[in-house]
Design an enzyme around this catalytic site. Structure first.
Site, PDB file in Angstrom:
ATOM      1  N   CYS A  34       3.262  24.702   0.956  1.00  0.00           N
ATOM      2  CA  CYS A  34       2.808  25.628   0.155  1.00  0.00           C
ATOM      3  C   CYS A  34       2.265  25.354  -1.482  1.00  0.00           C
ATOM      4  CB  CYS A  34       3.935  26.700  -0.013  1.00  0.00           C
ATOM      5  SG  CYS A  34       3.644  27.986  -1.176  1.00  0.00           S
ATOM      6  N   CYS A  37       3.725  27.236  -4.393  1.00  0.00           N
ATOM      7  CA  CYS A  37       5.149  26.658  -4.350  1.00  0.00           C
ATOM      8  C   CYS A  37       5.259  25.655  -5.240  1.00  0.00           C
ATOM      9  CB  CYS A  37       6.046  26.437  -2.928  1.00  0.00           C
ATOM     10  SG  CYS A  37       5.972  27.844  -1.695  1.00  0.00           S
TER      11      CYS A  37
END
Length: 110
Positions: A34, A37
């Site tokens: 991600c 993230c």
């Protein structure tokens, strides 16, 4: 930048380290693949250093720990959940500024 203050949390120890903690907690639900993230990670690290001793700051990898992510209905990542007395009191989804996250932490501590 402060490092080493972020706690890695798993399904197995979630209850003990977060829900039973005597301090409020912020959990970053994330995954290795991600990109957002990864963008949020340095901010989480900084906040962990700044709130050391006052708030438990943890990261939970949703790929490795699907039980907890499912339990809290995590659909998008990154998601930050804020816990106080074992209950979710606030949630932020997506990349947020340090100021936005601090505001929620301070409200949680109040």
């Amino acid at each position: 930048m402060a490092g080493g203050k972020v706690v890695t949390v798993s399904d197995d120890e979630f209850d003990r380290s977060i829900l039973q903690s005597d301090k409020p907690a912020v959990i970053d639900f994330w995954a290795e693949w991600c990109q957002p993230c990864k963008m949020l990670a340095p901010t989480v690290e900084e906040l962990a250093g700044e709130y050391d001793g006052k708030v438990v700051v943890g990261k939970l990898n949703v790929d490795d720990n699907p039980q907890t992510a499912t339990k809290y209905g995590i659909r998008g990542i990154p998601t930050l959940l804020f816990f106080k007395d074992g209950q979710v009191v606030q949630q932020l989804v997506g990349v947020k500024s340090k100021a936005e996250i601090q505001k929620v932490i301070d409200e949680t501590l109040a």
